[in-house]
Design an enzyme around this catalytic site. Sequence first.
Site, PDB file in Angstrom:
ATOM      1  N   GLU A  36      38.446  -6.826  48.468  1.00  0.00           N
ATOM      2  CA  GLU A  36      38.769  -6.025  47.291  1.00  0.00           C
ATOM      3  C   GLU A  36      37.502  -5.738  46.482  1.00  0.00           C
ATOM      4  O   GLU A  36      37.312  -4.647  45.956  1.00  0.00           O
ATOM      5  CB  GLU A  36      39.801  -6.745  46.418  1.00  0.00           C
ATOM      6  CG  GLU A  36      41.196  -6.701  47.010  1.00  0.00           C
ATOM      7  CD  GLU A  36      42.125  -7.770  46.438  1.00  0.00           C
ATOM      8  OE1 GLU A  36      43.328  -7.560  46.467  1.00  0.00           O
ATOM      9  OE2 GLU A  36      41.640  -8.829  45.977  1.00  0.00           O
ATOM     10  N   LYS A 119      27.694 -14.344  60.361  1.00  0.00           N
ATOM     11  CA  LYS A 119      27.461 -14.277  58.914  1.00  0.00           C
ATOM     12  C   LYS A 119      28.306 -15.364  58.264  1.00  0.00           C
ATOM     13  O   LYS A 119      29.518 -15.188  58.055  1.00  0.00           O
ATOM     14  CB  LYS A 119      27.827 -12.896  58.377  1.00  0.00           C
ATOM     15  CG  LYS A 119      27.497 -12.724  56.914  1.00  0.00           C
ATOM     16  CD  LYS A 119      27.677 -11.280  56.500  1.00  0.00           C
ATOM     17  CE  LYS A 119      27.257 -11.044  55.061  1.00  0.00           C
ATOM     18  NZ  LYS A 119      28.053 -11.750  54.087  1.00  0.00           N
ATOM     19  N   LYS A 285      20.081  -7.787  63.088  1.00  0.00           N
ATOM     20  CA  LYS A 285      18.745  -7.519  62.543  1.00  0.00           C
ATOM     21  C   LYS A 285      17.885  -6.911  63.637  1.00  0.00           C
ATOM     22  O   LYS A 285      17.911  -7.407  64.772  1.00  0.00           O
ATOM     23  CB  LYS A 285      18.102  -8.831  62.069  1.00  0.00           C
ATOM     24  CG  LYS A 285      18.914  -9.540  61.010  1.00  0.00           C
ATOM     25  CD  LYS A 285      18.377 -10.928  60.714  1.00  0.00           C
ATOM     26  CE  LYS A 285      19.285 -11.617  59.726  1.00  0.00           C
ATOM     27  NZ  LYS A 285      18.997 -13.042  59.577  1.00  0.00           N
ATOM     28  N   CYS A 403      72.724 -26.061  56.479  1.00  0.00           N
ATOM     29  CA  CYS A 403      71.734 -25.873  55.414  1.00  0.00           C
ATOM     30  C   CYS A 403      70.906 -27.148  55.227  1.00  0.00           C
ATOM     31  O   CYS A 403      71.478 -28.223  55.031  1.00  0.00           O
ATOM     32  CB  CYS A 403      72.442 -25.513  54.110  1.00  0.00           C
ATOM     33  SG  CYS A 403      71.330 -25.533  52.694  1.00  0.00           S
ATOM     34  N   CYS A 434      74.913 -26.522  46.403  1.00  0.00           N
ATOM     35  CA  CYS A 434      73.616 -26.528  47.081  1.00  0.00           C
ATOM     36  C   CYS A 434      72.494 -26.568  46.037  1.00  0.00           C
ATOM     37  O   CYS A 434      72.327 -25.652  45.237  1.00  0.00           O
ATOM     38  CB  CYS A 434      73.445 -25.307  47.975  1.00  0.00           C
ATOM     39  SG  CYS A 434      71.885 -25.344  48.874  1.00  0.00           S
TER      40      CYS A 434
HETATM   41  S1  IVH Z   1      19.904 -12.218  56.290  1.00  0.00           S
HETATM   42  C1  IVH Z   1      17.757  -9.217  53.597  1.00  0.00           C
HETATM   43  N1  IVH Z   1      21.366 -13.590  57.943  1.00  0.00           N
HETATM   44  O1  IVH Z   1      24.842 -12.688  53.746  1.00  0.00           O
HETATM   45  C2  IVH Z   1      18.718  -9.963  54.427  1.00  0.00           C
HETATM   46  N2  IVH Z   1      22.181 -13.293  55.726  1.00  0.00           N
HETATM   47  O2  IVH Z   1      24.970 -10.002  52.186  1.00  0.00           O
HETATM   48  C3  IVH Z   1      18.950 -11.311  53.962  1.00  0.00           C
HETATM   49  N3  IVH Z   1      24.301 -14.419  55.285  1.00  0.00           N
HETATM   50  O3  IVH Z   1      22.873 -13.281  50.923  1.00  0.00           O
HETATM   51  C4  IVH Z   1      20.069 -12.009  54.569  1.00  0.00           C
HETATM   52  N4  IVH Z   1      24.551 -15.290  57.282  1.00  0.00           N
HETATM   53  O4  IVH Z   1      24.168 -15.200  51.910  1.00  0.00           O
HETATM   54  C5  IVH Z   1      21.256 -13.103  56.690  1.00  0.00           C
HETATM   55  N5  IVH Z   1      22.531 -14.819  59.507  1.00  0.00           N
HETATM   56  C6  IVH Z   1      22.425 -14.342  58.271  1.00  0.00           C
HETATM   57  C7  IVH Z   1      23.420 -14.588  57.291  1.00  0.00           C
HETATM   58  C8  IVH Z   1      23.252 -14.028  56.028  1.00  0.00           C
HETATM   59  C9  IVH Z   1      25.080 -15.197  56.065  1.00  0.00           C
HETATM   60  C10 IVH Z   1      24.619 -14.063  53.882  1.00  0.00           C
HETATM   61  C11 IVH Z   1      23.549 -14.404  52.891  1.00  0.00           C
HETATM   62  C12 IVH Z   1      23.146 -13.125  52.269  1.00  0.00           C
HETATM   63  C13 IVH Z   1      24.348 -12.274  52.512  1.00  0.00           C
HETATM   64  C14 IVH Z   1      23.964 -10.824  52.590  1.00  0.00           C
END
Ligand code: IVH
Length: 676
Positions: A36, A119, A285, A403, A434
């Site tokens: 949200e 993440k 990345k 029940c 009940c």
């Molecule tokens: S890199 C500039 N790698 O996601 C990039 N972040 O929205 C810096 N996070 O603040 C973050 N796992 O709290 C990166 N493998 C990961 C991650 C990760 C979790 C979180 C972190 C960051 C947020 C970004």
Amino acid sequence: MNIISIKKDYLNKIKLLNKYNRFYYDNSNPKITDEEYDKLKKEIIKIEEKYPNLKVKDSPSLKIGFKPSKNFKKIKHKIPMLSLANAFDKEDLKNFQKKILNFLSLRENSEIEYCAEPKIDGISASLIYKKGIFTTGLSRGDGIEGEDITNNLKTIEDIPKKIKSKNFPDEIDIRGEVFITKSDFKQIKEKFANPRNAASGSLRQKNPEETKKIPLKFIAYTFGYMVNGNIKTQSDFLYNLNLWGFKISEYNKKIHGIESLNIFHKKFEEKRYTLDYDIDGLVYKVNKFELQKRLGFVANAPRWAIAHKFSANSSISKIISIEIQVGRTGALTPVAKIEPVNIGGVVVSNATLHNEDEISRKDIRVNDTVKVERAGDVIPHVISVDKTKRSTNSKKYLFPQRCPSCGSRTVKDFNESTKKYDAIRRCINENFKCEKIAIENLKHFVSKEALNIDGFGKKIVEKFWELNLVKLPQDIFSLDYSKIEKLEGWGRLSVSNLKYSIEKSKKISLERFIYALGIRHIGQENAKLLAQHLKSIENFHELSKTDNINILLNIDGIGEAQIKSIETFFSNKTNILIIEKLIKNMKIFNIMPSRKDGILKNKNFMFTGKLKEISRAEAKSLVEQNSGKIISNVNNKLNYLVIGEKPTNKKVKKAQELNIKILTQYEWLRMLKKIS
Ligand code: IVH
């Protein structure tokens, strides 16, 4: 929408987002789910893109986080801690790659090498090491300035305090995620809304001894800066982190191209629930640091990375047991107790299975692996069973025939018009004994749309029932207040508040009164029809006399099911007695003829979101009293959509598309001249 209302809408959204930010960062207590939150932020950005002139100087779209709490010393990050742009589907991913290729001026079909990482949904931290010694640890704060939480971070076992490896950079700012595992969270789940809050709350303790009590973990994944390091790719960096003694995710993977990233994401989404920590997506990345450097940043996120989110409203879990709840109308509702799972920021441990038929149709069994969905305010429910994960000795679930609350027989009604049995099994509540049904009826009686007794919540009904203070609705008007005052959690003031609310509730409209009785099939709409037709409580009471019930046949909208239900209701002496006692204690208003030429004549209204200080029922009745009409769909017939707190975004969007005027509660009340 004209520009003035767009601006208003934009500013309102910013106000809302800032409010949620405060709850999140200052109180460690989010009021909305991440999904949200992201949606709201996206809406703001969209408006800004379309109407750049509206953009305010301190728009939250420019901020990465929020001001750190005041409790800690603040230290500026040498390199800001940025956030990531989000991708929700393949289209978003394609766009991400397209921008990279354009920027690097590479051919359209070039393949980029990415490093994909889970993440983790925790709290990010930055750890400064000088000559191998962990010296300073900061929270992200607003991305520019963090909180000095070194001492708290030092209590985390996963964070090395001293590193002796030869190739460890002279100085480095290692960044990663602090989190708590799902299994550890189970022990402290009463105290926090979800594992992430637990981690955040614990990191922000003033006293490191308190932090120590919560088993925090740390996984490293990036760096802010490094002095004298000679690493060329993200995957190599992760490898080195591990050699230096940091935990890294075991799922980090080098992947080429968008197609493969997408496949990896799909597979991972299924695996996600088997991990012992919450992840809300994958981060991709660009692997080569040299390319990262060239790509640089846009606003507050790198061009070289993106977070590919998981669908925020469903997850996989396992059924531990099936419990049967008994509702106000005697309906037996099966509820699955499941292994706690985080769905869109909320830990879910119950999921409704709806009814007996649903269980047999989906063949849901104890110990099954199931997909659970949670959307908005709807109760989480089981969508499907993964039968491939079922053990060979699993047994079909047998739905109870009696029940569970009172042991009475249960039945499934036969519907004359569809010629089918109901999907719902009900307790027949023999002799009206009940317990569960009685308690639910009392909760309904005092609820917002019925008597609206402030401070008389569900928990209090249960407590008062248990203490024999209230067994029947009329008992509410002869409460033993001296006894209540002595109960734990009660005092003079709360008792006098309760007394006041109960007194106030004695004056009630006929339709609310009828609704409050909780007669099956008589919801707010039907109660209103009955009240409008019967006009007085005396006439309603007269329905108890044989034959009188037939007068209901003339009411448009009241059908056989309703009449039968009212008949059953009045055939019970306890119910008649309840009504007689209530009439003596209350002042039930007769129906006043409604105005046909009020100020809202020919105007159709709809409400969405929570209104302040008045219930939805009262709001609707106000519209109708002034000759307006309530409709239940956003379509061309709608003239005004009135929005309260947390409106349903879909409705607002549709109304905007159809150019329907959107009013805040106050604008609407002003229309009614209720406020100046
Ligand atoms: S890199 C500039 N790698 O996601 C990039 N972040 O929205 C810096 N996070 O603040 C973050 N796992 O709290 C990166 N493998 C990961 C991650 C990760 C979790 C979180 C972190 C960051 C947020 C970004």
